[in-house]
Design a protein around this motif. Structure first.
Motif, short mmCIF file in Angstrom:
data_model
loop_
_atom_site.label_atom_id
_atom_site.label_comp_id
_atom_site.label_asym_id
_atom_site.label_seq_id
_atom_site.Cartn_x
_atom_site.Cartn_y
_atom_site.Cartn_z
N GLU A 168 7.93 5.46 -6.43
CA GLU A 168 7.99 6.26 -5.21
C GLU A 168 6.60 6.38 -4.59
OE1 GLU A 168 11.21 9.33 -5.05
OE2 GLU A 168 10.73 9.45 -7.19
N PRO A 169 6.51 6.67 -3.28
CA PRO A 169 5.22 6.65 -2.59
C PRO A 169 4.13 7.51 -3.24
CG PRO A 169 6.99 6.72 -1.00
CD PRO A 169 7.64 6.87 -2.35
N ALA A 170 4.47 8.74 -3.64
CA ALA A 170 3.45 9.62 -4.23
C ALA A 170 2.90 9.04 -5.53
CB ALA A 170 4.04 11.01 -4.48
N ILE A 171 3.77 8.41 -6.31
CA ILE A 171 3.32 7.79 -7.57
C ILE A 171 2.52 6.54 -7.26
CG2 ILE A 171 4.07 6.77 -9.74
CD1 ILE A 171 4.45 9.81 -9.57
N GLY A 172 2.92 5.81 -6.25
CA GLY A 172 2.16 4.63 -5.85
C GLY A 172 0.73 4.97 -5.46
N GLU A 173 0.55 6.12 -4.79
CA GLU A 173 -0.79 6.56 -4.43
C GLU A 173 -1.64 6.83 -5.67
OE1 GLU A 173 -0.52 9.90 -1.85
OE2 GLU A 173 0.58 8.81 -0.28
N LEU A 174 -1.03 7.41 -6.69
CA LEU A 174 -1.76 7.67 -7.93
C LEU A 174 -2.14 6.37 -8.64
CD1 LEU A 174 0.19 10.73 -9.42
CD2 LEU A 174 -1.97 10.73 -8.16
N LEU A 175 -1.22 5.40 -8.63
CA LEU A 175 -1.54 4.10 -9.24
C LEU A 175 -2.75 3.48 -8.55
CD1 LEU A 175 1.96 2.40 -9.78
CD2 LEU A 175 0.67 3.89 -11.32
N ASP A 176 -2.76 3.54 -7.23
CA ASP A 176 -3.87 2.94 -6.49
C ASP A 176 -5.17 3.71 -6.71
OD1 ASP A 176 -2.08 1.09 -5.51
OD2 ASP A 176 -1.72 2.18 -3.64
N ARG A 177 -5.09 5.04 -6.69
CA ARG A 177 -6.29 5.86 -6.82
C ARG A 177 -6.97 5.63 -8.17
NH1 ARG A 177 -5.77 12.28 -6.29
NH2 ARG A 177 -4.71 11.57 -4.39
N HIS A 178 -6.15 5.53 -9.22
CA HIS A 178 -6.71 5.41 -10.56
C HIS A 178 -6.72 3.97 -11.07
CE1 HIS A 178 -6.90 9.73 -10.88
NE2 HIS A 178 -5.62 9.85 -10.60
N GLU A 179 -6.34 3.02 -10.19
CA GLU A 179 -6.35 1.60 -10.54
C GLU A 179 -5.56 1.34 -11.83
OE1 GLU A 179 -10.44 0.42 -10.63
OE2 GLU A 179 -10.67 0.52 -8.45
N LEU A 180 -4.33 1.85 -11.86
CA LEU A 180 -3.49 1.73 -13.04
C LEU A 180 -2.58 0.52 -12.92
CD1 LEU A 180 -2.48 5.47 -13.58
CD2 LEU A 180 -4.09 4.12 -14.93
N THR A 181 -2.42 -0.20 -14.00
CA THR A 181 -1.53 -1.35 -14.05
C THR A 181 -0.28 -0.99 -14.84
OG1 THR A 181 -2.46 -2.22 -16.10
CG2 THR A 181 -3.52 -2.89 -14.02
N LEU A 182 0.76 -1.80 -14.66
CA LEU A 182 2.00 -1.57 -15.40
C LEU A 182 1.77 -1.72 -16.90
CD1 LEU A 182 4.90 -0.85 -14.64
CD2 LEU A 182 5.47 -3.28 -14.72
N GLU A 183 0.93 -2.68 -17.28
CA GLU A 183 0.62 -2.87 -18.70
C GLU A 183 -0.01 -1.62 -19.30
OE1 GLU A 183 -0.15 -4.94 -16.25
OE2 GLU A 183 -0.12 -7.05 -16.88
#
Length: 534
Positions: free
Chosen positions: A379-394
């Motif tokens: 979801e968009p809010a979670i996507g923003e967190l992934l981008d902010r913290h440079e998190l990968t699925l792995e």
């Protein structure tokens, strides 16, 4: 919306057998009839006689209230891309619509290539494990809320026959509270109403979700469907000992190849259940092969004993009382449906390594088995967190909430602090390595003692790093909340989102656009796991 395709190896917990299937390993290919991106199944000759197809089309028409062109295609020779799932509370987990979307995508692809196919969703309504289907989990702010229908049946009856009573209404109210108003929630409340069976509710809900997408739904637990599938059930009765021996041999082949059997084959096990006439319970049939005492062998379900003739008599007069096991079900399914390809998850596909011997002996062919869309929805809010913290699925799939919070905190340490920690750590490691090497050259025992001491010093250095990260975590409490949100959304309770979060949650929030996206993503050929941003 956009998506990324990851290798299937990113998904934790998959069996070696499934991973080798996904890689197209020649050593396992003969057990499955296809590899993930194979499309030769599209050219399968038209299956079943016109008479069989006419009966099947009549059955499907009765169960699908809005007749679709797909039903006419069944009559005129089209084959089917089939998937299925246990009928569960409020539509079950998210991978359920992902299965249906994959069937729609691949049937459409085959038809566009000039090989008419229709998508069919098989309702696994004969299973009797109530605990597997009586609950659903929805996100609720900072927690996951599990809704459970507690009205357990007195006997282990097929779950599709369970009739919803007034106790479902408080759960509907909770679902309204959690999901809010949407078309999907309206459909859910209308379908899961008192007086409706669990199978009928499940079918009605997904009939609305996939309206105008050509999806045909089939509940094969009734008499008419069992009559169409009776030749497979008869073979499982008449050739029980032969089929059991073949399964044991396949188990030995799997073990010799370094795998394990996905479904245990018991010494007296069989491929069948019988429905008790009085209680409606689905009871496993055990088989004692022919011997001196029982020249024709004997069958037993609980305290009841049956001869082969007894079971064939039940099959002739009440075919719905003879029910296939997990290994026989796909063969039973493909006796009824003109299946060119079956779509399943990792466990279902692994089952096919055993079911293949039944296909070959009963149907004389092997249906191609292909993977369904495997995906994590962002979801968009979670996507923003992934981008902010440079998190990968792995990273997410290898983390807990606590370890991810530590990771975010470590990343938040000021540059000067990171540099000092790195410099101290590198210097300590270099000096300890030099010292332990020197002491080892003097005396082996002294060297071992030095290595033990050095490991303790390195541990304390790592402890300093964790202390610095913990300080950042306390200073920036939002980092802990971010870790909690990401893990709860994408890797809840240490498992795949698609297996835990109820499909109705996403359907309520994203509606028909989500269905269109799932169909599009299922058809793009990604052989692994997808991350789909909503």
């Amino acid at each position: 919306m956009n998506a990324e395709c990851f290798p299937i190896t990113v998904v934790p917990g998959l069996t070696p057998l499934y991973l080798d299937y996904c890689s197209g390993d020649p050593a396992v290919r003969s057990w499955f009839g296809a590899v993930p991106r194979d499309r030769s199944w599209q050219r399968t000759a038209s299956l079943h006689s016109p008479e069989h197809r006419a009966q099947l089309a009549n059955l499907l028409t009765a169960q699908n209230p809005a007749p679709a062109p797909a039903l006419d295609l069944i009559r005129t020779g089209a084959n089917a891309v089939v998937t299925g799932q246990q009928v569960g509370l409020f539509g079950g987990p998210q991978f359920t619509p992902q299965k249906a979307a994959t069937a729609i995508a691949l049937a459409g692809e085959a038809s566009q290539a000039g090989f008419p196919h229709v998508p069919v969703f098989w309702l696994a309504s004969e299973d009797h494990d109530f605990a597997e289907v009586n609950h659903v989990t929805f996100p609720a702010r900072r927690e996951l809320r599990k809704l459970t229908w507690e009205t357990a049946p007195a006997a282990a009856i097929p779950v599709g026959n369970l009739v919803l009573d007034e106790s479902i209404l408080p759960l509907i109210d909770q679902a309204w509270e959690l999901l809010g108003y949407s078309d999907a929630m309206e459909w859910l409340a209308a379908a899961y109403r008192p007086g409706q069976t669990l199978a009928a509710a499940f079918a009605e809900f997904y009939g609305k979700v996939f309206a105008n997408k050509g999806l045909i739904v089939l509940d094969a637990s009734g008499r008419d469907a069992h009559r169409l599938g009776a030749p497979v059930l008869a073979a499982a009765i008449e050739r029980a000992d032969e089929l059991h021996a073949a399964l044991l041999e396949r188990d030995r082949e799997l073990q010799a190849a370094g795998y394990h059997a996905q479904v245990a084959v018991a010494d007296r096990g069989s491929l069948l259940f019988v429905i008790d006439r009085e209680t409606g319970a689905r009871v496993a049939l055990k088989r004692t092969p022919a011997n001196a005492t029982e020249p024709a062998g004997i069958w037993q379900a609980g305290r009841e004993k049956y001869s082969t003739a007894d079971l064939l008599g039940i099959l002739a007069s009440e075919p719905e009382r003879i029910s296939p096991s997990a290994l026989l079900r796909p063969i039973f399914q493909d006796q009824i449906l003109p299946t060119s390809a079956y779509l399943g998850g990792a466990a279902e596909i692994a089952y096919f390594a055993q079911s293949a011997v039944l296909y070959e002996r009963i149907l004389g062919r092997l249906t191609s088995v292909l993977p369904r869309l495997s995906a994590t929805l962002v979801e968009p809010a979670i996507g923003e967190l992934l981008d902010r913290h440079e998190l990968t699925l792995e990273t997410i799939f290898s983390s807990t909430e606590e370890s991810l919070a530590q990771r975010l905190a470590a990343r938040a340490i000021p540059i000067a602090g990171k540099q000092r920690l790195a410099s101290a750590g590198n210097a300590l490691d270099a000096e300890l390595t030099s010292l332990t090497d020197y002491l080892s050259s003097i005396d082996e025992g002294l060297g071992k003692s030095a290595q033990v001491s050095a490991s303790k010093m390195r541990y304390q250095m790592n402890r300093l790093r964790r202390m610095a990260a913990s300080y950042e975590l306390q200073k920036e409490a939002s980092l802990g909340r971010h870790a909690q949100a990401v893990i709860q959304a994408l890797y809840p309770q240490g498992g795949l989102q698609e297996r835990l979060i109820g499909a109705a949650y996403f359907l309520a929030r994203y509606g028909n656009g989500l269905i269109e996206t799932l169909i599009a993503e299922a058809g793009d050929g990604c052989p692994g796991h997808k991350l789909i941003r909503l």
